[in-house]
Design an enzyme around this catalytic site. Structure first.
Site, mmCIF file in Angstrom:
data_model
loop_
_atom_site.group_PDB
_atom_site.id
_atom_site.type_symbol
_atom_site.label_atom_id
_atom_site.label_comp_id
_atom_site.label_asym_id
_atom_site.label_seq_id
_atom_site.Cartn_x
_atom_site.Cartn_y
_atom_site.Cartn_z
ATOM 1 N N ASN A 29 0.876 -1.177 0.000
ATOM 2 C CA ASN A 29 0.000 0.000 0.000
ATOM 3 C C ASN A 29 0.911 1.224 0.000
ATOM 4 O O ASN A 29 1.520 1.550 1.017
ATOM 5 C CB ASN A 29 -0.908 -0.008 1.232
ATOM 6 C CG ASN A 29 -1.860 1.170 1.269
ATOM 7 O OD1 ASN A 29 -1.496 2.290 0.912
ATOM 8 N ND2 ASN A 29 -3.086 0.948 1.727
ATOM 9 N N GLU B 250 -3.922 1.986 -2.913
ATOM 10 C CA GLU B 250 -4.002 3.418 -2.601
ATOM 11 C C GLU B 250 -3.106 4.242 -3.523
ATOM 12 O O GLU B 250 -2.277 5.032 -3.073
ATOM 13 C CB GLU B 250 -3.675 3.688 -1.126
ATOM 14 C CG GLU B 250 -4.860 3.469 -0.205
ATOM 15 C CD GLU B 250 -4.736 4.227 1.110
ATOM 16 O OE1 GLU B 250 -5.207 5.377 1.156
ATOM 17 O OE2 GLU B 250 -4.194 3.656 2.071
ATOM 18 N N ASP C 75 -4.294 -5.018 0.677
ATOM 19 C CA ASP C 75 -4.642 -4.441 1.969
ATOM 20 C C ASP C 75 -6.071 -4.878 2.284
ATOM 21 O O ASP C 75 -7.024 -4.337 1.732
ATOM 22 C CB ASP C 75 -4.524 -2.919 1.897
ATOM 23 C CG ASP C 75 -4.866 -2.230 3.213
ATOM 24 O OD1 ASP C 75 -5.343 -2.915 4.137
ATOM 25 O OD2 ASP C 75 -4.662 -1.003 3.299
ATOM 26 N N ASN D 248 -7.521 -4.637 5.180
ATOM 27 C CA ASN D 248 -8.074 -3.806 6.243
ATOM 28 C C ASN D 248 -8.729 -4.633 7.341
ATOM 29 O O ASN D 248 -9.828 -4.333 7.819
ATOM 30 C CB ASN D 248 -9.043 -2.766 5.670
ATOM 31 C CG ASN D 248 -8.358 -1.425 5.440
ATOM 32 O OD1 ASN D 248 -7.528 -0.995 6.246
ATOM 33 N ND2 ASN D 248 -8.689 -0.769 4.342
ATOM 34 N N ASP E 40 -1.971 -6.285 5.698
ATOM 35 C CA ASP E 40 -1.678 -6.659 4.307
ATOM 36 C C ASP E 40 -1.371 -8.150 4.243
ATOM 37 O O ASP E 40 -0.457 -8.641 4.913
ATOM 38 C CB ASP E 40 -0.494 -5.837 3.798
ATOM 39 C CG ASP E 40 -0.742 -4.339 3.979
ATOM 40 O OD1 ASP E 40 -1.324 -3.740 3.081
ATOM 41 O OD2 ASP E 40 -0.358 -3.807 5.055
ATOM 42 N N ASP F 263 2.689 4.603 5.272
ATOM 43 C CA ASP F 263 2.456 4.046 6.599
ATOM 44 C C ASP F 263 2.371 2.518 6.581
ATOM 45 O O ASP F 263 2.262 1.887 7.631
ATOM 46 C CB ASP F 263 1.210 4.662 7.267
ATOM 47 C CG ASP F 263 0.030 4.788 6.328
ATOM 48 O OD1 ASP F 263 0.094 4.250 5.200
ATOM 49 O OD2 ASP F 263 -0.957 5.446 6.699
ATOM 50 N N HIS F 264 2.426 1.925 5.396
ATOM 51 C CA HIS F 264 2.516 0.473 5.230
ATOM 52 C C HIS F 264 3.925 0.088 4.789
ATOM 53 O O HIS F 264 4.628 0.897 4.160
ATOM 54 C CB HIS F 264 1.552 -0.027 4.160
ATOM 55 C CG HIS F 264 0.108 0.104 4.505
ATOM 56 N ND1 HIS F 264 -0.703 -0.972 4.781
ATOM 57 C CD2 HIS F 264 -0.694 1.199 4.586
ATOM 58 C CE1 HIS F 264 -1.931 -0.557 5.023
ATOM 59 N NE2 HIS F 264 -1.954 0.762 4.912
#
Length: 256
Positions: free
Chosen positions: A7, A34, A147, A149, A218, A247-248
């Protein structure tokens, strides 16, 4: 065959991070999420210069998924998840790469929960499960990466008691992931690292990265026809510490 999911949290704004990681890790296939870029703003020239062919499903400002293949061109098999003609989010793309079918996804976040966004997330998981069942039925080698989530278990989240009401950890979402996996899919990272705390996401706030207060969001799921070929899996955790990082961090597997 090394397959990764990452991501990128804005492909154009973090293109230097992506290219640096591609040069370092040399994955054969990469699923990106993203993108946060419309279709026409995908940085194809830079990706090709790095040695990768690509297909992508862009969307302005948010969402967006892509599949990259090193020294190859992904052969697109599906764009968008079936089951809801009114869903215009760019969250799913699928392609064949060197004999393996790759599904790349960015599952909705679902917050705030309960609410319409959470309901949409659960419906999306239902549609994903149907597509996953259809793919298993083909007998083809399939990897579903992205991802998701969701933190499937308490081992996948720092201080799980703080996340009980969050859409990433609510029982309904964890059950949806478990039902998906129960079709016969193998959670590659957890399969090879059954007892380790492994994270793929660290928030930008409250020094989450420095404290290792992470989440495992992920995942790479393997169909029964390919699971026995899994030889290694991990997370390139150090990438999260680079300047201007997502941030991933990238998660990856190697198939013999």
């Amino acid at each position: 065959m090394k397959i990764a999911t990452f991501n990128v949290n804005g492909i154009n704004g973090r293109l230097s991070v992506l290219l640096r990681w591609l040069a370092e890790a040399e994955p054969d296939v990469v699923c990106l999420q993203e993108l946060k870029a419309p279709q026409e703003k995908f940085p194809l020239q830079a990706i090709r210069a790095a040695g990768y062919g690509a297909i992508w499903h862009g969307q302005k400002s948010w969402n967006g998924v892509a599949i990259l293949a090193r020294d190859a061109e992904p052969i697109e098999t599906m764009r968008g998840l079936p089951g809801d003609a009114e869903d215009t989010h760019s969250r799913y793309i699928e392609a064949a790469v060197n004999g393996v079918l790759i599904g790349c996804m960015y599952v909705p976040n679902g917050n705030p929960a309960p609410g319409p966004k959470f309901d949409y997330k659960l419906r999306w998981y239902e549609r994903l499960s149907q597509r996953a069942q259809d793919l298993i039925a083909t007998g083809a080698p399939v990897v579903l990466a992205g991802d998701y989530n969701v933190m499937p278990t308490e081992l996948d989240v720092y201080k799980p008691e703080r996340w009980t009401d969050d859409a990433l950890f609510r029982p309904e979402v964890r059950q949806a992931f478990a039902q998906l996996a129960s079709q016969g899919w193998t959670d590659a990272i957890r399969h090879l690292h059954p007892d380790e705390k492994i994270y793929t996401f660290w928030d930008y706030f409250r020094n989450a990265w420095g404290r290792n207060a992470g989440l495992r969001l992920d995942h790479l799921l393997l169909s029964p026809s390919i699971a026995s070929r899994l030889s290694s899996a991990g997370v390139d955790r150090h990438v999260r510490g680079w300047d201007h990082a997502s941030d991933h961090a990238p998660a990856w597997i190697v198939l013999d």
